[in-house]
Design a protein around this motif. Sequence first.
Motif, PDB file in Angstrom:
ATOM      1  N   TYR A   1       0.758  -0.615  -0.521  1.00 25.04           N
ATOM      2  CA  TYR A   1       0.236  -0.046   0.263  1.00 25.04           C
ATOM      3  C   TYR A   1       1.093   1.551  -0.106  1.00 25.04           C
ATOM      4  O   TYR A   1       0.185   2.253  -0.903  1.00 25.04           O
TER       5      TYR A   1
ATOM      6  N   ASP B   1       3.005   2.038  -3.709  1.00 23.95           N
ATOM      7  CA  ASP B   1       1.707   2.180  -4.623  1.00 23.95           C
ATOM      8  C   ASP B   1       2.162   4.084  -4.167  1.00 23.95           C
ATOM      9  O   ASP B   1       2.126   4.970  -5.144  1.00 23.95           O
TER      10      ASP B   1
ATOM     11  N   ASP C   1      -6.743   3.734 -10.716  1.00 24.95           N
ATOM     12  CA  ASP C   1      -7.930   2.288 -10.342  1.00 24.95           C
ATOM     13  C   ASP C   1      -8.092   2.064  -9.278  1.00 24.95           C
ATOM     14  O   ASP C   1      -9.319   1.715  -9.005  1.00 24.95           O
ATOM     15  N   LYS C   2      -6.745   1.416  -8.671  1.00 24.12           N
ATOM     16  CA  LYS C   2      -6.701   0.518  -7.699  1.00 24.12           C
ATOM     17  C   LYS C   2      -7.838   1.575  -6.133  1.00 24.12           C
ATOM     18  O   LYS C   2      -7.823   0.811  -5.383  1.00 24.12           O
ATOM     19  N   TYR C   3      -6.658   2.853  -5.732  1.00 23.17           N
ATOM     20  CA  TYR C   3      -7.091   3.428  -4.580  1.00 23.17           C
ATOM     21  C   TYR C   3      -7.309   4.791  -5.475  1.00 23.17           C
ATOM     22  O   TYR C   3      -6.762   5.871  -5.377  1.00 23.17           O
TER      23      TYR C   3
ATOM     24  N   LYS D   1      -2.705   2.408 -13.016  1.00 26.57           N
ATOM     25  CA  LYS D   1      -3.122   1.564 -12.224  1.00 26.57           C
ATOM     26  C   LYS D   1      -3.313   1.205 -10.912  1.00 26.57           C
ATOM     27  O   LYS D   1      -4.208   0.937 -10.162  1.00 26.57           O
ATOM     28  N   ILE D   2      -2.492   2.341  -9.967  1.00 25.83           N
ATOM     29  CA  ILE D   2      -2.701   2.586  -8.622  1.00 25.83           C
ATOM     30  C   ILE D   2      -4.336   3.318  -8.485  1.00 25.83           C
ATOM     31  O   ILE D   2      -4.597   3.850  -7.227  1.00 25.83           O
TER      32      ILE D   2
END
Length: 281
Positions: A87, A90, A128-130, A125-126
């Motif tokens: 976490y 990222d 989209d994830k967070y 990508k990060i």
Amino acid sequence: MFGYVTIDKLELKVKDYYKYRAYYCGLCKTLKERHGRFGQMTLTYDMTFLILVLTSLYEKEPESAKQRCLAHPASKHWMLWNQFSEYAADLNIALAFHNFADDWADEKKISGYAGAVYLKKSYKKIADKYPRQCQKIEEGLKKLGECEQRNEENLDIVSDCFGEIMGELFVYQEDEWQDNLRQLGYYLGKFIYLLDAYDDLPEDIKKGNYNPFKAMAGQPEYHEICEEILEMLMAECAREYEKLPLLENADILHNILYTGVWVKYKTKKLGEEKNNDSRSI
């Protein structure tokens, strides 16, 4: 802007120092695995503090190993990592991406352009994830840019921008601890921003860059006022920290919040006092 949230090595037990270094090295390892060697170069001590807070709060056991790395090729050294290392890695990349992008937009630094281009795919990508955390980063940096454009002199307003960013990053998940974590990160973020601005003031004056302390720098009690502001922010940060049930790594966390964050400030202050003494002789 980063690098202030670290340990006071002289006040830390040897076993705790090696444990702290193991988490730091674990973050370095995670950055390399997830984002390559360039991502590894964005490593900061500040995110190690976040890992320790979340690991202690949620009581997650880390993985452990002794490994060699580029920085320590001669012998294996202890590493600790867990889901919070991923976490933090990222989010570290997310902040680095925007820092590079700002360097290119504001000063046309080639290093900024190259860094932003290299990290753009990882950042997408990060984000989209967070999405919650990355949206707050983008909003906070936009507000900060607006403050700089209008030459904002209100310290509370301008430091709020970075405080809100850090507050959101400290909220790993929206649960019963989110309010305390957000407030802890918020006050820590304000402290980091203002301490960095205080540290950079001589260089910013020389280069003509924006700095919120410029307007008050000529006041007779300038340094005392700045220290009082920073102390009040850390007092609020510590108050939120004390509300959290942080038992594991408590000695390390306590060391960072109560003495470690002041190491660079005190070193600079001591240097200035020595310079002043030499001028008066």
